[in-house]
Scaffold this motif. Structure first.
Motif, PDB file in Angstrom:
ATOM      1  N   GLY A   1      -6.762   9.598   5.995  1.00 43.31           N
ATOM      2  CA  GLY A   1      -8.012   8.579   6.020  1.00 43.31           C
ATOM      3  C   GLY A   1      -8.694   8.550   4.985  1.00 43.31           C
ATOM      4  O   GLY A   1      -9.593   7.397   4.522  1.00 43.31           O
ATOM      5  N   ASN A   2      -8.526   9.602   3.944  1.00 36.37           N
ATOM      6  CA  ASN A   2      -9.236   9.157   2.579  1.00 36.37           C
ATOM      7  C   ASN A   2      -8.685   7.876   1.748  1.00 36.37           C
ATOM      8  O   ASN A   2      -7.680   7.777   1.263  1.00 36.37           O
ATOM      9  CB  ASN A   2      -8.920  10.374   1.768  1.00 36.37           C
ATOM     10  N   PRO A   3      -9.603   6.912   1.598  1.00 28.66           N
ATOM     11  CA  PRO A   3      -9.058   5.683   1.081  1.00 28.66           C
ATOM     12  C   PRO A   3      -8.685   5.726  -0.423  1.00 28.66           C
ATOM     13  O   PRO A   3      -8.170   4.999  -0.866  1.00 28.66           O
ATOM     14  CB  PRO A   3     -10.279   4.746   1.203  1.00 28.66           C
ATOM     15  N   ASP A   4      -9.364   6.815  -0.971  1.00 27.00           N
ATOM     16  CA  ASP A   4      -9.128   6.995  -2.578  1.00 27.00           C
ATOM     17  C   ASP A   4      -7.925   7.128  -2.853  1.00 27.00           C
ATOM     18  O   ASP A   4      -7.087   7.077  -3.846  1.00 27.00           O
ATOM     19  CB  ASP A   4     -10.083   8.016  -2.936  1.00 27.00           C
ATOM     20  N   THR A   5      -7.161   7.798  -2.019  1.00 24.87           N
ATOM     21  CA  THR A   5      -5.587   8.279  -2.206  1.00 24.87           C
ATOM     22  C   THR A   5      -4.704   7.097  -1.934  1.00 24.87           C
ATOM     23  O   THR A   5      -3.366   7.418  -2.130  1.00 24.87           O
ATOM     24  CB  THR A   5      -5.191   9.277  -1.127  1.00 24.87           C
ATOM     25  N   ILE A   6      -5.109   6.122  -1.516  1.00 25.38           N
ATOM     26  CA  ILE A   6      -4.268   4.724  -1.090  1.00 25.38           C
ATOM     27  C   ILE A   6      -4.098   3.840  -2.109  1.00 25.38           C
ATOM     28  O   ILE A   6      -5.233   3.493  -2.771  1.00 25.38           O
ATOM     29  CB  ILE A   6      -4.628   3.918   0.346  1.00 25.38           C
TER      30      ILE A   6
ATOM     31  N   GLU B   1       0.754  -1.198   0.151  1.00 20.60           N
ATOM     32  CA  GLU B   1       0.233  -0.092   0.007  1.00 20.60           C
ATOM     33  C   GLU B   1       0.833   1.348   0.083  1.00 20.60           C
ATOM     34  O   GLU B   1       1.808   1.411   0.890  1.00 20.60           O
ATOM     35  CB  GLU B   1      -1.094  -0.042   1.235  1.00 20.60           C
ATOM     36  N   SER B   2       0.771   2.209  -0.865  1.00 14.58           N
ATOM     37  CA  SER B   2       1.411   3.426  -1.083  1.00 14.58           C
ATOM     38  C   SER B   2       0.141   4.737  -1.265  1.00 14.58           C
ATOM     39  O   SER B   2      -0.740   4.632  -1.340  1.00 14.58           O
ATOM     40  CB  SER B   2       2.179   3.404  -2.259  1.00 14.58           C
ATOM     41  N   GLN B   3       1.015   5.809  -0.634  1.00 12.63           N
ATOM     42  CA  GLN B   3       0.405   7.216  -0.670  1.00 12.63           C
ATOM     43  C   GLN B   3       1.205   8.042  -0.929  1.00 12.63           C
ATOM     44  O   GLN B   3       2.102   8.313  -0.223  1.00 12.63           O
ATOM     45  CB  GLN B   3      -0.638   7.218   0.554  1.00 12.63           C
ATOM     46  N   THR B   4       0.875   8.927  -1.479  1.00 10.86           N
ATOM     47  CA  THR B   4       1.849  10.261  -1.738  1.00 10.86           C
ATOM     48  C   THR B   4       1.518  11.110  -0.491  1.00 10.86           C
ATOM     49  O   THR B   4       0.484  11.450  -0.286  1.00 10.86           O
ATOM     50  CB  THR B   4       1.360  10.907  -3.168  1.00 10.86           C
ATOM     51  N   ILE B   5       2.688  11.495  -0.302  1.00 16.64           N
ATOM     52  CA  ILE B   5       2.887  12.573   0.830  1.00 16.64           C
ATOM     53  C   ILE B   5       2.616  14.258   0.517  1.00 16.64           C
ATOM     54  O   ILE B   5       3.361  14.529  -0.664  1.00 16.64           O
ATOM     55  CB  ILE B   5       4.235  12.611   1.597  1.00 16.64           C
ATOM     56  N   THR B   6       1.641  14.705   0.931  1.00 14.81           N
ATOM     57  CA  THR B   6       1.276  15.909   0.423  1.00 14.81           C
ATOM     58  C   THR B   6       2.035  17.174   1.006  1.00 14.81           C
ATOM     59  O   THR B   6       2.660  16.925   1.966  1.00 14.81           O
ATOM     60  CB  THR B   6      -0.101  16.258   0.845  1.00 14.81           C
ATOM     61  N   ALA B   7       2.054  18.064   0.330  1.00 16.79           N
ATOM     62  CA  ALA B   7       3.180  19.080   1.065  1.00 16.79           C
ATOM     63  C   ALA B   7       2.479  19.759   2.227  1.00 16.79           C
ATOM     64  O   ALA B   7       3.142  20.263   2.857  1.00 16.79           O
ATOM     65  CB  ALA B   7       3.104  20.460  -0.094  1.00 16.79           C
ATOM     66  N   HIS B   8       1.136  19.708   2.427  1.00 18.14           N
ATOM     67  CA  HIS B   8       0.671  20.311   3.515  1.00 18.14           C
ATOM     68  C   HIS B   8       0.788  19.293   4.992  1.00 18.14           C
ATOM     69  O   HIS B   8       0.231  19.308   5.804  1.00 18.14           O
ATOM     70  CB  HIS B   8      -0.656  20.690   3.641  1.00 18.14           C
ATOM     71  N   ALA B   9       1.455  17.966   4.565  1.00 21.45           N
ATOM     72  CA  ALA B   9       1.511  16.968   5.685  1.00 21.45           C
ATOM     73  C   ALA B   9       2.423  17.468   6.994  1.00 21.45           C
ATOM     74  O   ALA B   9       3.543  18.447   6.802  1.00 21.45           O
ATOM     75  CB  ALA B   9       2.333  15.917   5.151  1.00 21.45           C
ATOM     76  N   ASP B  10       1.954  17.279   8.073  1.00 23.35           N
ATOM     77  CA  ASP B  10       2.669  17.531   9.242  1.00 23.35           C
ATOM     78  C   ASP B  10       4.088  17.080   9.190  1.00 23.35           C
ATOM     79  O   ASP B  10       4.250  15.776   9.161  1.00 23.35           O
ATOM     80  CB  ASP B  10       2.072  17.152  10.492  1.00 23.35           C
TER      81      ASP B  10
END
Length: 589
Positions: free
Chosen positions: A372-377, A354-363
């Motif tokens: 939590g958004n499953p569509d991004t996984i 399972e992979s997910q892109t790290i967004t710029a506004h991530a802590d």
């Protein structure tokens, strides 16, 4: 001084046969009519006791007789040619079937201590690999056995007369060229190409507790004792990375049994040469207590475009990955269809990635938490042959004066948490997590990733010790199992089969601050199956655990199984324990 005369006349016996031309003349004279008696008053010419014949009266008769003479000469030439053919066929028959009194001639010149059939079958004169014979006196390889061949000239010039064909295993005597059928040569034929029966293969792991050591040991021609299957391998120059991988694979029961029993004469060269090496490792009647991988590594060098050589070091995990994939294809495996060869049936498993892109506004303090958004996984199932285990980075600074001598340690179960489906790792701008899927393969290959690329040193080693117990590794926390599976399902217990370790040896090198590190690879392999049940506990007072051997090139010695985790493990092979069985491993038939 006058010669003394013979006291008795020489008894010649039968007269010598006359030549063919003399016989023709005699026949002609017999057929000529006798001359007429001379008349009274005529002149009779007598010379040497024969009457002269009038030439004019015999002119017609001579022409007829000359034709008959030519006809007889032609018949005699045909007879001579037939005699020559019979003589040549008789000579060939004599070469094939010599006199029984001389069929064992030259066998006393054979020197078994000079024989070494581990090297590539190339003629020492022409460097060809077709129709190769080995001289049983000096051990060199030569092509052919007929006239004008290197083996024929070697027999004439050096006087070595006994040769064995490396494919048919037939023994010939040169230059005579006849075949020798003698049971005293069976041991040489067996060493050239050892063969195993199914019963012999089954008996390899059928060791009873308390069995005497002498029943499993053999002796070589130098009187050195060895245990079949636990012999050293020659390091020709820098091929120790290959030696440890071959030693580990040769002790995986399903793989070992397959290459001991299967006929690879019509298969590609890679599995054929690996099978020959495995059979020589387990040979109980060897002439020497070690083997050489020269023939196998020559084929590997050719197939890998000289990526893996015997003259330069390589990474064992890179070679293992390449070797397993090419063995899979050579055995008829498919690139797309899973479980299509014995290699994949033995080692291949599957995991969910399972992979997910790290967004710029991530802590910044919580970059590895999945949103939590499953569509991004993104989720995908991927097969694997080797599980890579990541080590935590070694501490840069340590407290205390003597802390620099402390080597960090971490349990194997802690490192395996990478595959529990919860732990997250960062790869560039992507967070990832892994989960093993059931069923797990019969054998798990684990790679402890110790070397990281370094801009200045090329690679940097992590010396962290991975601690483990060689028996009873529970893989249930790291595997996603079906929900309908009952709680009392078969436990996922694994026992160690082989362990490849790394050791750095300091050597003097003027180019790198006076010291450099030489890589030393060792293989630790298990002898016999474990005698534990499903719970991992012993089943009796007389049941001893498996014994362990440590091998570094030609050096072979026993080692303590409890101390295996004190070395820097690099590659580990684990074997799944079958439920309700006191034995470990796959099928041994």
């Amino acid at each position: 001084m006058a010669k003394r005369g013979a006291e008795e006349p020489l008894d010649i016996g039968a007269e010598s046969p006359a030549s063919k031309k003399a016989r023709i003349q005699d026949t002609l004279e017999d057929e000529l009519p006798p001359p007429p008696p001379p008349e009274q008053g005529s002149v009779a010419n007598v010379a040497n006791g024969h009457a002269a014949v009038d030439v004019a009266s015999l002119a017609g008769t001579s022409a007829e007789r000359q034709a008959e003479l030519e006809k007889l000469e032609a018949l005699d030439q045909e007879e001579e040619a037939a005699d020559d053919d019979r003589d040549e066929s008789a000579v060939r028959a004599q070469q094939r079937l010599p006199d029984q009194r001389y069929s064992d001639l030259y066998l006393d010149t054979i020197s078994r201590k000079n024989l070494d059939f581990d090297f590539e079958k190339l003629c020492s004169v022409t460097l060809g690999n077709i129709n190769i014979y080995a001289c049983l006196v000096c051990g060199k390889y030569f092509a052919g056995r007929g006239p004008k061949t290197p083996a024929y000239f070697h027999a004439l010039e050096i006087g070595h007369h006994v040769y064995i064909h490396m494919e048919t295993k037939k023994v010939y005597v040169l230059p005579e060229g006849y075949e020798v059928r003698n049971k005293s040569l069976d041991d040489i034929k067996y060493v050239v190409d050892p063969k195993f029966s199914p019963e012999e293969v089954k008996s390899i792991d059928r060791r009873k507790p308390g069995e005497e050591e002498g029943r499993r040991e053999s002796w070589d021609l130098w009187g050195k004792k060895y245990v079949p299957g636990f012999v050293g391998m020659n390091n020709i120059k820098a091929n120790d990375y290959l030696n440890v991988v071959v030693q580990a694979l040769a002790h995986v029961p399903p793989l070992r049994n397959f290459f001991l029993l299967e006929d690879f004469s019509t298969r590609p060269q890679l599995p054929q040469r690996f099978s020959t090496l495995v059979r020589k490792i387990w040979n109980p009647r060897a002439f020497k207590s070690h083997v050489s991988p020269h023939e196998l590594i020559q084929e590997i060098s050719l197939r890998s475009s000289k990526k893996f050589l015997l003259t330069s070091q390589a990474d064992p995990i890179e070679f293992l990955s390449w070797f397993l994939n090419h063995l899979h294809l050579s055995l008829g495996g498919s690139k797309t269809k899973p479980q299509s060869s014995l290699i994949q049936k033995t080692f291949q498993g599957s995991l969910r990635v399972e992979s997910q892109t790290i967004t710029a506004h991530a802590d910044a303090t919580d970059r590895l938490r999945f949103e939590g958004n499953p569509d991004t996984i993104r989720s995908q199932t991927s097969p694997f042959l080797i599980l890579t285990l990541d080590l935590p980075p070694a501490p840069l600074f340590q407290d205390g004066v003597e802390a620099k001598n402390i080597i960090p340690q971490i349990p194997l179960t802690k490192v395996l948490e990478k595959y529990n489906g919860i732990a997250t790792q960062e790869r560039l701008n992507t967070r990832m997590r892994y989960r093993l899927l059931a069923p797990l393969p019969p054998f798990l290959i684990m790679h402890v990733k110790r070397f990281q690329p370094n801009k200045f040193l090329g690679s940097q080693r992590n010396p962290t010790i991975v601690t483990f117990h060689p028996r009873g590794l529970d893989m249930r926390p790291f595997v996603e199992r079906p929900e309908r599976e009952s709680a009392d399902a078969e436990p996922l217990l694994y026992d160690l089969v082989a362990n490849i370790t790394y050791e750095g040896v300091k050597v003097r090198d003027d180019s790198v601050e006076g010291e450099a590190e030489r890589k030393v690879w060792k293989a630790q392999v298990r002898e016999g199956g474990a005698t534990t049940g499903p719970s991992g506990e012993g089943q009796g007072q007389g049941h001893a655990g498996p014994q362990w051997w440590e091998m570094q090139d030609l050096f072979v010695d026993r080692t303590n199984g409890e101390l295996l985790s004190t070395k820097e493990s690099y590659i580990m092979v684990w074997e799944r324990r079958r439920k309700g069985s006191g034995k470990v491993g796959g099928k041994s038939g």
